[in-house]
Design a protein around this motif. Structure first.
Motif, mmCIF file in Angstrom:
data_model
loop_
_atom_site.group_PDB
_atom_site.id
_atom_site.type_symbol
_atom_site.label_atom_id
_atom_site.label_comp_id
_atom_site.label_asym_id
_atom_site.label_seq_id
_atom_site.Cartn_x
_atom_site.Cartn_y
_atom_site.Cartn_z
ATOM 1 N N SER A 14 0.797 -1.283 -0.044
ATOM 2 C CA SER A 14 -0.092 -0.032 0.021
ATOM 3 C C SER A 14 0.890 1.196 0.013
ATOM 4 O O SER A 14 0.632 2.315 -0.725
ATOM 5 N N THR A 15 2.044 1.220 0.946
ATOM 6 C CA THR A 15 2.634 2.557 0.915
ATOM 7 C C THR A 15 3.749 2.752 -0.254
ATOM 8 O O THR A 15 4.306 3.851 -0.594
ATOM 9 N N ALA A 16 3.930 1.522 -1.073
ATOM 10 C CA ALA A 16 4.830 1.667 -2.139
ATOM 11 C C ALA A 16 4.240 2.430 -3.121
ATOM 12 O O ALA A 16 4.950 2.713 -4.227
ATOM 13 N N LEU A 17 2.890 2.487 -3.144
ATOM 14 C CA LEU A 17 2.149 3.202 -4.581
ATOM 15 C C LEU A 17 2.235 4.421 -4.487
ATOM 16 O O LEU A 17 2.056 5.044 -5.334
ATOM 17 N N ILE A 18 2.656 5.121 -3.113
ATOM 18 C CA ILE A 18 2.572 6.532 -2.890
ATOM 19 C C ILE A 18 3.357 7.313 -3.894
ATOM 20 O O ILE A 18 2.944 8.369 -4.324
ATOM 21 N N PHE A 19 4.679 6.921 -3.954
ATOM 22 C CA PHE A 19 5.502 7.721 -4.836
ATOM 23 C C PHE A 19 5.086 8.070 -6.350
ATOM 24 O O PHE A 19 5.086 9.071 -6.714
ATOM 25 N N SER A 20 4.852 6.764 -6.822
ATOM 26 C CA SER A 20 4.284 7.001 -8.218
ATOM 27 C C SER A 20 3.250 7.795 -8.450
ATOM 28 O O SER A 20 2.907 8.561 -9.338
ATOM 29 N N ILE A 21 2.070 7.357 -7.453
ATOM 30 C CA ILE A 21 0.919 8.104 -7.669
ATOM 31 C C ILE A 21 1.069 9.483 -7.449
ATOM 32 O O ILE A 21 0.579 10.445 -7.972
ATOM 33 N N ALA A 22 1.842 9.972 -6.424
ATOM 34 C CA ALA A 22 2.079 11.415 -6.093
ATOM 35 C C ALA A 22 2.791 12.033 -7.340
ATOM 36 O O ALA A 22 2.422 13.178 -7.533
ATOM 37 N N LEU A 23 3.714 11.425 -8.020
ATOM 38 C CA LEU A 23 4.485 11.955 -9.026
ATOM 39 C C LEU A 23 3.420 12.244 -10.395
ATOM 40 O O LEU A 23 3.609 13.299 -10.698
ATOM 41 N N GLY A 24 2.599 11.371 -10.286
ATOM 42 C CA GLY A 24 1.454 11.588 -11.407
ATOM 43 C C GLY A 24 0.670 12.511 -11.349
ATOM 44 O O GLY A 24 0.382 13.479 -12.087
ATOM 45 N N ILE A 25 0.215 12.889 -9.930
ATOM 46 C CA ILE A 25 -0.645 13.887 -9.720
ATOM 47 C C ILE A 25 0.164 15.050 -9.407
ATOM 48 O O ILE A 25 -0.541 16.202 -10.082
ATOM 49 N N ASP A 26 1.171 15.409 -9.069
ATOM 50 C CA ASP A 26 2.129 16.388 -8.853
ATOM 51 C C ASP A 26 2.559 16.848 -10.310
ATOM 52 O O ASP A 26 2.548 18.106 -10.645
ATOM 53 N N GLY A 27 2.708 15.790 -11.431
ATOM 54 C CA GLY A 27 3.058 16.410 -12.804
ATOM 55 C C GLY A 27 1.707 17.140 -13.376
ATOM 56 O O GLY A 27 2.182 17.642 -14.058
ATOM 57 N N ASP A 28 0.672 16.436 -13.142
ATOM 58 C CA ASP A 28 -0.606 17.421 -13.515
ATOM 59 C C ASP A 28 -0.411 18.789 -13.166
ATOM 60 O O ASP A 28 -0.700 19.721 -14.009
ATOM 61 N N ASN A 29 -0.176 19.219 -11.957
ATOM 62 C CA ASN A 29 -0.114 20.554 -11.647
ATOM 63 C C ASN A 29 1.186 21.192 -12.280
ATOM 64 O O ASN A 29 0.936 22.436 -12.838
ATOM 65 N N SER A 30 2.360 20.636 -12.555
ATOM 66 C CA SER A 30 3.198 21.345 -13.282
ATOM 67 C C SER A 30 2.979 21.529 -14.635
ATOM 68 O O SER A 30 3.144 22.730 -15.170
ATOM 69 N N ILE A 31 2.192 20.562 -15.348
ATOM 70 C CA ILE A 31 2.066 20.723 -16.679
ATOM 71 C C ILE A 31 0.796 21.994 -16.749
ATOM 72 O O ILE A 31 0.832 22.704 -17.395
ATOM 73 N N HIS A 32 -0.098 22.144 -15.761
ATOM 74 C CA HIS A 32 -0.975 23.162 -15.894
ATOM 75 C C HIS A 32 -0.464 24.402 -15.771
ATOM 76 O O HIS A 32 -0.761 25.413 -16.360
ATOM 77 N N LEU A 33 0.450 24.646 -14.741
ATOM 78 C CA LEU A 33 1.132 25.869 -14.609
ATOM 79 C C LEU A 33 2.023 26.283 -15.742
ATOM 80 O O LEU A 33 2.099 27.318 -16.261
ATOM 81 N N LEU A 34 2.994 25.163 -16.271
ATOM 82 C CA LEU A 34 3.622 25.567 -17.281
ATOM 83 C C LEU A 34 2.997 26.091 -18.539
ATOM 84 O O LEU A 34 3.159 26.952 -19.580
ATOM 85 N N ALA A 35 1.830 25.117 -18.934
ATOM 86 C CA ALA A 35 0.925 25.278 -19.984
ATOM 87 C C ALA A 35 0.333 26.986 -19.997
ATOM 88 O O ALA A 35 0.373 27.813 -20.858
ATOM 89 N N LYS A 36 -0.146 27.266 -18.670
ATOM 90 C CA LYS A 36 -0.607 28.615 -18.500
ATOM 91 C C LYS A 36 0.631 29.859 -18.649
ATOM 92 O O LYS A 36 0.330 30.808 -19.317
ATOM 93 N N PHE A 37 1.607 29.306 -17.984
ATOM 94 C CA PHE A 37 2.945 30.186 -18.310
ATOM 95 C C PHE A 37 3.114 30.442 -19.572
ATOM 96 O O PHE A 37 3.522 31.481 -19.880
ATOM 97 N N ARG A 38 2.990 29.435 -20.355
ATOM 98 C CA ARG A 38 3.497 29.586 -21.833
ATOM 99 C C ARG A 38 2.451 30.531 -22.535
ATOM 100 O O ARG A 38 2.831 31.146 -23.488
ATOM 101 N N GLN A 39 1.382 30.379 -22.312
ATOM 102 C CA GLN A 39 0.156 31.141 -22.844
ATOM 103 C C GLN A 39 0.518 32.515 -22.693
ATOM 104 O O GLN A 39 0.508 33.605 -23.383
ATOM 105 N N GLU A 40 0.816 32.963 -21.317
ATOM 106 C CA GLU A 40 1.192 33.976 -20.833
ATOM 107 C C GLU A 40 2.462 34.643 -21.205
ATOM 108 O O GLU A 40 2.453 36.049 -21.691
ATOM 109 N N MET A 41 3.396 33.994 -21.612
ATOM 110 C CA MET A 41 4.693 34.329 -22.064
ATOM 111 C C MET A 41 4.329 35.255 -23.382
ATOM 112 O O MET A 41 4.787 36.248 -23.783
#
Length: 812
Positions: free
Chosen positions: A669-696
């Protein structure tokens, strides 16, 4: 593409709703067939050499984990009235469907020498049941003289006794398991009520049945709690019931598909897949909230529901798909493993994450273009002042205090690194249950009185057929067993050696002092009696043959030593095996062709932890590569990949540090945390980078201006998403399973950390390393949202929508 998709959805909404309804009904019908399971061995690859050997062992000697034990420690059980009740209970349990056999005090057989036929007969000690206490006491003295059963059915030190039920594996691995277990426990409860003697339960069948029942109840509880939590959150954000009911309806449709897909794939619900419905709700709701908040934003500008929703699908469709892809990466990496429980979890979750995306992008535009338009009050969440103040503070840190941010991040990473070094892979057979649970308390009873109930097996290979007929080989096995008896966490071993000792005792008319291996002068006589007994027709011959088949192979080359062990944990088990047992084996069998192999369910379960560590490393590497690949495809920039992965590495490192400092071990159960967290955190990074690219592009490549606008606008939806995910995963903290509780707490902690890494650290990196044309003073009034700019596509979209709205079928 996304413009055409928006038009297609709005134009064909009746067809699409009907199609989704038909599929949902079909999936609901399939979902009725879902079954529960709890299998320890699923964490080990079927190709692993130890697993292959274990399967061969079961083919030769039979199952090792199908014994259910009922124990009691009360001297009143040996009073005539209670002893009669125990006999009734034993006889009743033997007739329960799914019970292959039962061994208890009232049904104990003993070997008796028949001089006339030169055989050993299995004779019930209680052939004629005692009518007086005096008779019972006399027969109990006979029971206590049977050295073979000491430490097995009767504790020589405390007088505790147990009933051992051999369960039919067909029942244990089917939906009938729960009914069989309930019937057994019901009979035991009635015995307890009649006699006042407390019963204790253990054994893998009981643990599996208890775990399975709890998984089923917790799955329902989590789904209910998650729905309530999401409903409150949505109502708080959007202040309208339509924004609560319909997103929840959408995710419930996806949950139905999720359970139905498990059935279609031939999977059962286990400790991990039982979490997927709640996870799908938690992950699916942000799709709906993101769509809805963007719809409100565009409707406020255009005043046209259909146009606003169509613009939303066109503008955020690709980015949202990539976000869901990144989330799915956190699960799909488990499909690259040979661990069944992780593979099933990863596959089902991955498929249904994309199902959630597809269903939400079909139904949300359809539903909210039919409903009345949002009122000004419902749009107030777009200007939430507390959230605005928080984002302004983030903006201040990014633009004015980057050095402080970097130093803080560096200090946290150093501190987390020490925590990561403390993380250990230590697990127990039932450590997911709370210490005060009935399963754990009963397990302690059996460990106190019988040293444990978890199966541990050894196989001694003499190296040649009929090697077990040589007295020297048997004596070496006996020396090993004498050593095993000295280990406080092991029960008395049972093997062909102990059976031969019992035969020698029977040869000397049951005298306890003759419970030993026969010497050279006695060997031929004892073996001759055993050979005649096997060839004898009837119960005696069948019993002797069955015992020998259970503890020797057909060639008499290999012998099985069967023990039970306390649930000492994987670390202590490794120490016991590698530092005590194996050195003693090497000493005893040195200079011979004999080999000893340890196996059994307990060994296989412990073996799973080695796989988990390797799988965790491999899964993380694969997840990082796949997330980087998605970012590279989306932004076509190596620097964008670095901007995405560095903050997420920071988040994972801090999460690992928390595990180390709080003593949370690695397990499925705890071994799942890192990969799941990476996937979810990657969402936020892509979201912010996409918006930043538009604003640039919108701000003439002025980095600081683009960051400020990105934080004020994209930050809102990112914080909304983080709050939804935080509250959703925090539901798992209410679990009775330690691993599930740790999953909830650590995922919640990770989601808090990712707000720092993606809303502060990532923007700092962009300001520091992204090239632009910043000025010392930025005219904030000139910063406008990228979507405010004129687009020819919007004109084409509006023309197409106007034509569609004039069609009678759409008005209908």
């Amino acid at each position: 593409m996304w413009r055409n998709l928006a038009l297609f959805v709005i134009k064909n909404r009746r067809l699409l709703v009907g199609l989704l309804a038909v599929i949902t009904v079909f999936m609901a019908w399939e979902a009725r067939k879902v079954q529960m399971t709890y299998d320890f061995a699923q964490v080990v690859s079927p190709d692993d050499p130890d697993m292959v050997y274990f399967q061969q062992f079961k083919q030769t000697f039979g199952e090792d984990g199908n014994v259910l034990v009922l124990g009691m420690q009360d001297s009143s059980v040996y009073q005539l009235g209670n002893f009669n009740e125990l006999r009734t209970l034993t006889d009743t349990l033997s007739k329960v469907e799914g019970v292959n056999g039962i061994l208890g005090v009232t049904r104990l057989p003993r070997l008796v020498k028949d001089t006339a036929s030169q055989t050993f007969r299995a004779e019930p000690i209680f052939r004629n049941f005692p009518r007086t206490q005096l008779e019972l006491d006399s027969l109990m003295r006979v029971v206590n003289s049977q050295e073979f059963y000491k430490g097995q059915l009767i504790s020589p030190s405390t007088g505790a006794t147990l009933l051992a039920l051999t369960m039919d594996p067909k029942y244990l691995n089917s939906s009938r398991r729960e009914a069989v277990m309930q019937e057994i426990l019901g009979h035991a409860e009635r015995f307890q009520q009649k006699t006042g003697i407390r019963m204790h339960y253990a054994g893998l069948p009981y643990v599996r049945a208890t775990m399975t029942t709890k998984v089923a109840s917790e799955m329902k509880l989590f789904v209910a709690l998650t729905i309530v939590m999401m409903a409150v959150t949505l109502l708080m954000f959007f202040r309208t019931w339509s924004a609560v009911v319909f997103p929840l309806l959408i995710v419930l449709i996806v949950v139905t598909w999720c359970i139905g897909s498990m059935v279609l794939l031939g999977y059962k619900i286990n400790l991990l897949t039982g979490l997927i419905p709640s996870i799908i709700i938690v992950i699916g709701i942000p799709n709906c909230t993101y769509l809805l908040s963007r719809y409100h934003y565009d409707y406020r500008k255009s005043g046209n529901q259909v146009l606003a929703m169509a613009r939303v699908v066109r503008k955020i469709g690709l980015v949202t798909l990539m976000n869901n892809t990144t989330t799915a990466i956190g699960f799909v990496v488990f499909c690259f493993t040979n661990i069944a429980i992780l593979f099933q979890f990863g596959l089902v979750a991955t498929v249904n994450i994309f199902v959630a995306f597809a269903v939400s992008f079909i139904l949300m535009p359809i539903i909210f273009t039919i409903l009345p338009p949002p009122t000004p009050k419902q749009l107030e969440h777009l200007e939430a002042k507390p959230l605005t103040k928080l984002l302004e503070f983030f903006d201040y840190l990014v633009l004015e205090r980057r050095r402080t941010v970097y130093l803080t991040a560096l200090a946290l990473m150093v501190l987390a690194s020490f925590g990561v070094m403390k993380v250990k892979s230590v697990s127990y057979m039932v450590d997911d249950l709370p210490k005060d649970s009935s399963v754990n308390s009963d397990l302690k009873f059996f460990e106190q009185h019988f040293n444990g109930v978890m199966p541990l097996e050894m196989v001694v290979d003499t190296g040649r057929p009929k090697g077990l007929l040589k007295l020297k080989n048997l004596e070496r096995i006996d020396r090993l067993e004498n050593f095993l008896r000295t280990q406080p966490v092991l029960t008395t071993p049972v093997s062909v050696v102990t059976f031969l000792k019992a035969s020698t005792q029977a040869f000397y008319n049951g005298s306890p002092e003759f419970y030993r291996l026969p010497d050279n002068s006695e060997k031929n006589y004892v073996f001759s009696y055993l050979a005649h007994s096997q060839s004898t027709e009837g119960t005696e011959g069948q019993l002797t043959s069955k015992l020998l088949r259970s503890f020797t192979d057909s060639t008499m080359q290999r012998a099985r030593i069967s023990l039970k062990i306390a649930d000492v944990g994987s670390h202590n088990l490794d120490t016991l095996v590698n530092n005590r047992i194996k050195p003693e084996i090497n000493r005893i069998f040195k200079g011979t062709d004999m080999k000893v192999k340890l196996t059994g369910t307990t060994i296989i379960f412990t073996k799973g932890n080695e796989y988990l560590i390797g799988t965790l490393k491999e899964s993380l590497v694969i997840a990082f590569v796949l997330v980087g690949l998605v970012v590279l495809i989306l932004f076509r920039s190596v620097r964008a990949v670095a901007f995405t992965l560095l903050p997420n590495f920071f988040t994972l490192l801090l999460t690992g540090g928390i595990m180390g400092y709080f003593g949370i071990p690695l397990k499925p159960s705890t071994a799942l945390i890192f990969s799941i967290a990476l996937g979810i955190d990657g969402d936020n990074s892509i979201h912010l980078l996409a918006k930043f690219r538009q604003e640039m592009a919108a701000n003439g490549r002025r980095v600081k201006a683009a960051i400020s606008t990105t934080l004020s606008e994209a930050g809102t939806s990112m914080i909304y998403t983080s709050i939804v995910l935080f509250l959703g995963f925090s539901v798992f903290a209410f679990s009775e399973f330690g691993g599930t509780k740790a999953l909830g707490l650590l995922m919640s902690a990770s989601l808090l950390i990712t707000n720092f890494s993606n809303l502060i650290l990532l923007p700092c990196l962009l300001v520091t390393f992204e090239h632009g044309k910043d000025e010392n003073v930025i005219n904030q009034s000139g910063i406008k949202h990228y979507d405010d700019n004129y687009h020819e596509e919007d004109d084409d979209l509006e023309l197409n929508l106007n034509r569609m709205q004039r069609q009678p079928k759409l008005n209908g």
